[in-house]
Design a protein around this motif. Structure first.
Motif, PDB file in Angstrom:
ATOM      1  N   LYS A  84      16.569   7.788   9.827  1.00 39.58           N
ATOM      2  CA  LYS A  84      15.227   7.907   9.249  1.00 39.58           C
ATOM      3  C   LYS A  84      14.600   9.274   9.501  1.00 39.58           C
ATOM      4  N   THR A  85      14.708   9.776  10.745  1.00 41.59           N
ATOM      5  CA  THR A  85      14.065  11.052  11.073  1.00 41.59           C
ATOM      6  C   THR A  85      14.659  12.223  10.298  1.00 41.59           C
ATOM      7  N   PRO A  86      15.999  12.446  10.329  1.00 43.40           N
ATOM      8  CA  PRO A  86      16.523  13.580   9.558  1.00 43.40           C
ATOM      9  C   PRO A  86      16.321  13.432   8.058  1.00 43.40           C
ATOM     10  N   LEU A  87      16.352  12.202   7.544  1.00 44.78           N
ATOM     11  CA  LEU A  87      16.108  12.002   6.114  1.00 44.78           C
ATOM     12  C   LEU A  87      14.666  12.328   5.754  1.00 44.78           C
ATOM     13  N   THR A  88      13.736  11.957   6.637  1.00 43.78           N
ATOM     14  CA  THR A  88      12.323  12.261   6.393  1.00 43.78           C
ATOM     15  C   THR A  88      12.080  13.762   6.420  1.00 43.78           C
ATOM     16  N   VAL A  89      12.671  14.439   7.411  1.00 37.87           N
ATOM     17  CA  VAL A  89      12.547  15.900   7.493  1.00 37.87           C
ATOM     18  C   VAL A  89      13.116  16.546   6.235  1.00 37.87           C
ATOM     19  N   LEU A  90      14.293  16.077   5.818  1.00 40.85           N
ATOM     20  CA  LEU A  90      14.929  16.620   4.616  1.00 40.85           C
ATOM     21  C   LEU A  90      14.048  16.413   3.392  1.00 40.85           C
ATOM     22  N   GLN A  91      13.522  15.212   3.229  1.00 36.57           N
ATOM     23  CA  GLN A  91      12.685  14.899   2.078  1.00 36.57           C
ATOM     24  C   GLN A  91      11.450  15.797   2.021  1.00 36.57           C
ATOM     25  N   ARG A  92      10.802  15.976   3.161  1.00 37.23           N
ATOM     26  CA  ARG A  92       9.566  16.763   3.184  1.00 37.23           C
ATOM     27  C   ARG A  92       9.823  18.237   2.904  1.00 37.23           C
ATOM     28  N   HIS A  93      10.928  18.750   3.412  1.00 35.51           N
ATOM     29  CA  HIS A  93      11.221  20.162   3.166  1.00 35.51           C
ATOM     30  C   HIS A  93      11.676  20.395   1.723  1.00 35.51           C
ATOM     31  N   VAL A  94      12.352  19.436   1.133  1.00 37.40           N
ATOM     32  CA  VAL A  94      12.717  19.551  -0.282  1.00 37.40           C
ATOM     33  C   VAL A  94      11.454  19.521  -1.146  1.00 37.40           C
ATOM     34  N   GLU A  95      10.520  18.630  -0.804  1.00 37.09           N
ATOM     35  CA  GLU A  95       9.254  18.572  -1.542  1.00 37.09           C
ATOM     36  C   GLU A  95       8.477  19.875  -1.390  1.00 37.09           C
ATOM     37  N   LEU A  96       8.578  20.461  -0.206  1.00 39.26           N
ATOM     38  CA  LEU A  96       7.916  21.742   0.034  1.00 39.26           C
ATOM     39  C   LEU A  96       8.529  22.839  -0.830  1.00 39.26           C
ATOM     40  N   LEU A  97       9.852  22.806  -0.971  1.00 37.17           N
ATOM     41  CA  LEU A  97      10.529  23.785  -1.830  1.00 37.17           C
ATOM     42  C   LEU A  97      10.049  23.673  -3.274  1.00 37.17           C
ATOM     43  N   LYS A  98       9.855  22.454  -3.737  1.00 39.58           N
ATOM     44  CA  LYS A  98       9.391  22.244  -5.111  1.00 39.58           C
ATOM     45  C   LYS A  98       8.014  22.864  -5.335  1.00 39.58           C
ATOM     46  N   LYS A  99       7.165  22.787  -4.322  1.00 36.13           N
ATOM     47  CA  LYS A  99       5.792  23.276  -4.462  1.00 36.13           C
ATOM     48  C   LYS A  99       5.704  24.794  -4.500  1.00 36.13           C
ATOM     49  N   MET A 100       6.743  25.468  -4.047  1.00 40.14           N
ATOM     50  CA  MET A 100       6.682  26.933  -3.963  1.00 40.14           C
ATOM     51  C   MET A 100       6.599  27.597  -5.336  1.00 40.14           C
ATOM     52  N   ASN A 101       7.120  26.928  -6.355  1.00 41.41           N
ATOM     53  CA  ASN A 101       7.051  27.506  -7.702  1.00 41.41           C
ATOM     54  C   ASN A 101       5.616  27.649  -8.189  1.00 41.41           C
ATOM     55  N   ASN A 102       4.738  26.813  -7.665  1.00 40.89           N
ATOM     56  CA  ASN A 102       3.338  26.837  -8.092  1.00 40.89           C
ATOM     57  C   ASN A 102       2.440  27.577  -7.110  1.00 40.89           C
ATOM     58  N   SER A 103       3.055  28.264  -6.149  1.00 39.24           N
ATOM     59  CA  SER A 103       2.258  28.970  -5.144  1.00 39.24           C
ATOM     60  C   SER A 103       1.875  30.358  -5.650  1.00 39.24           C
ATOM     61  N   ASN A 104       0.945  30.975  -4.945  1.00 41.10           N
ATOM     62  CA  ASN A 104       0.495  32.330  -5.291  1.00 41.10           C
ATOM     63  C   ASN A 104       1.168  33.392  -4.431  1.00 41.10           C
ATOM     64  N   LEU A 105       2.243  33.016  -3.780  1.00 39.73           N
ATOM     65  CA  LEU A 105       2.940  33.959  -2.914  1.00 39.73           C
ATOM     66  C   LEU A 105       3.710  34.983  -3.741  1.00 39.73           C
ATOM     67  N   SER A 106       3.979  36.111  -3.115  1.00 41.57           N
ATOM     68  CA  SER A 106       4.797  37.121  -3.783  1.00 41.57           C
ATOM     69  C   SER A 106       6.239  36.637  -3.862  1.00 41.57           C
ATOM     70  N   THR A 107       7.011  37.292  -4.712  1.00 41.47           N
ATOM     71  CA  THR A 107       8.420  36.910  -4.877  1.00 41.47           C
ATOM     72  C   THR A 107       9.179  37.019  -3.559  1.00 41.47           C
ATOM     73  N   GLU A 108       8.908  38.086  -2.812  1.00 41.98           N
ATOM     74  CA  GLU A 108       9.595  38.271  -1.529  1.00 41.98           C
ATOM     75  C   GLU A 108       9.244  37.154  -0.551  1.00 41.98           C
ATOM     76  N   GLU A 109       7.964  36.782  -0.514  1.00 38.23           N
ATOM     77  CA  GLU A 109       7.542  35.704   0.387  1.00 38.23           C
ATOM     78  C   GLU A 109       8.169  34.376  -0.016  1.00 38.23           C
ATOM     79  N   ILE A 110       8.233  34.134  -1.321  1.00 43.78           N
ATOM     80  CA  ILE A 110       8.836  32.889  -1.806  1.00 43.78           C
ATOM     81  C   ILE A 110      10.312  32.829  -1.431  1.00 43.78           C
ATOM     82  N   ILE A 111      11.020  33.946  -1.640  1.00 44.43           N
ATOM     83  CA  ILE A 111      12.449  33.988  -1.301  1.00 44.43           C
ATOM     84  C   ILE A 111      12.652  33.750   0.193  1.00 44.43           C
ATOM     85  N   SER A 112      11.803  34.385   1.012  1.00 45.10           N
ATOM     86  CA  SER A 112      11.907  34.223   2.463  1.00 45.10           C
ATOM     87  C   SER A 112      11.683  32.769   2.871  1.00 45.10           C
ATOM     88  N   LYS A 113      10.654  32.149   2.292  1.00 43.89           N
ATOM     89  CA  LYS A 113      10.346  30.757   2.635  1.00 43.89           C
ATOM     90  C   LYS A 113      11.427  29.808   2.121  1.00 43.89           C
TER      91      LYS A 113
END
Length: 243
Positions: free
Chosen positions: A36-65
């Motif tokens: 449960k714990t590693p799956l939850t961590v994985l799920q949340r970080h994947v969801e975080l990756l999805k949100k980066m496309n809609n962020s106002n970060l620079s391209t370099e910051e997005i790539i780094s994150k």
């Protein structure tokens, strides 16, 4: 007499079968909880990756994150694979041979895994260590991290109001004390006495009731035990382990 012997034989066989089924059920529940714990961590970080496309970060910051979040996700997948292998091959609770990991690496992995507001849900984790102590030279079995420390941190985050505190304390050159405190509701007297038993849930728990039980069973295999206390209006969960 013959029929009585047959009756006793069948009765004992049924009892044995029920014991096997109950043990198998427990192992399945532990298996589910363990992933449960590693799956939850994985799920949340994947969801975080999805949100980066809609962020106002620079391209370099997005790539780094993206690189950073991808590394965390890959580590979670690696952990899931390891746990699958453990449970597939496992007859006892833990395998006979598992890897060791430095306490410095444990601290680093915790910092990386629990470093984003999306995961922390507006709660603040503080890690207290003796910065002069050579934690890179102190080792524990990695199952203590995966099955116990992660488990206790996850529980603390679940029940904390605003803050959790993690402490790594060297009792002496051969004993490490790990402490998790959170500022949520303190343990009731009943919880202090029975929270580590199979199927016992906290007052506000929606879980399976095996979290502390399983963590305690694992740490017992390293000649230790989980201790529950209320300290200065904080719940405290701790264990001491040989290193």
């Amino acid at each position: 007499m013959k029929w009585k012997n047959i009756h006793n034989y069948l009765s004992d066989s049924i009892k044995d079968q029920l014991t096997i089924q109950n043990n198998f059920k427990k192992k399945l529940e532990i298996f589910e909880h363990d992933l449960k714990t590693p799956l939850t961590v994985l799920q949340r970080h994947v969801e975080l990756l999805k949100k980066m496309n809609n962020s106002n970060l620079s391209t370099e910051e997005i790539i780094s994150k993206i690189n950073k979040e991808t590394d965390i996700a890959l580590n979670s997948i690696s952990r899931i694979n390891k746990q699958l292998q453990i449970h597939i091959n496992n007859i006892n609770l833990l395998p006979n041979h598992t890897d060791i990991i430095s306490v410095a690496k444990v601290i680093s992995m915790i910092s990386e895994s629990y470093n984003h507001p999306y995961i922390l849900k507006n709660k603040t984790p503080d890690i207290e260590i003796d910065k002069h102590f050579p934690y890179h030279q102190i080792f524990i079995n990695n199952q203590v991290l995966y099955h116990v420390i992660d488990n206790l941190i996850s529980n603390a985050l679940k029940y904390a109001n605003n803050q959790i505190i993690l402490k790594f304390e060297m009792v002496n050159a051969h004993l490490l004390n790990f402490v998790v405190l959170n500022d949520g509701k303190t343990f009731s007297e009943e919880e202090l006495h029975s929270a580590k038993e199979w199927g016992v849930k906290g007052r506000e728990s929606n879980g399976s009731g095996i979290s502390l039980y399983f963590a305690n069973e694992v740490i017992k295999q390293y000649n230790s035990e989980i201790h529950l206390n209320n300290v200065n209006q904080h719940t405290q969960v701790s264990f001491t382990i040989a290193v």
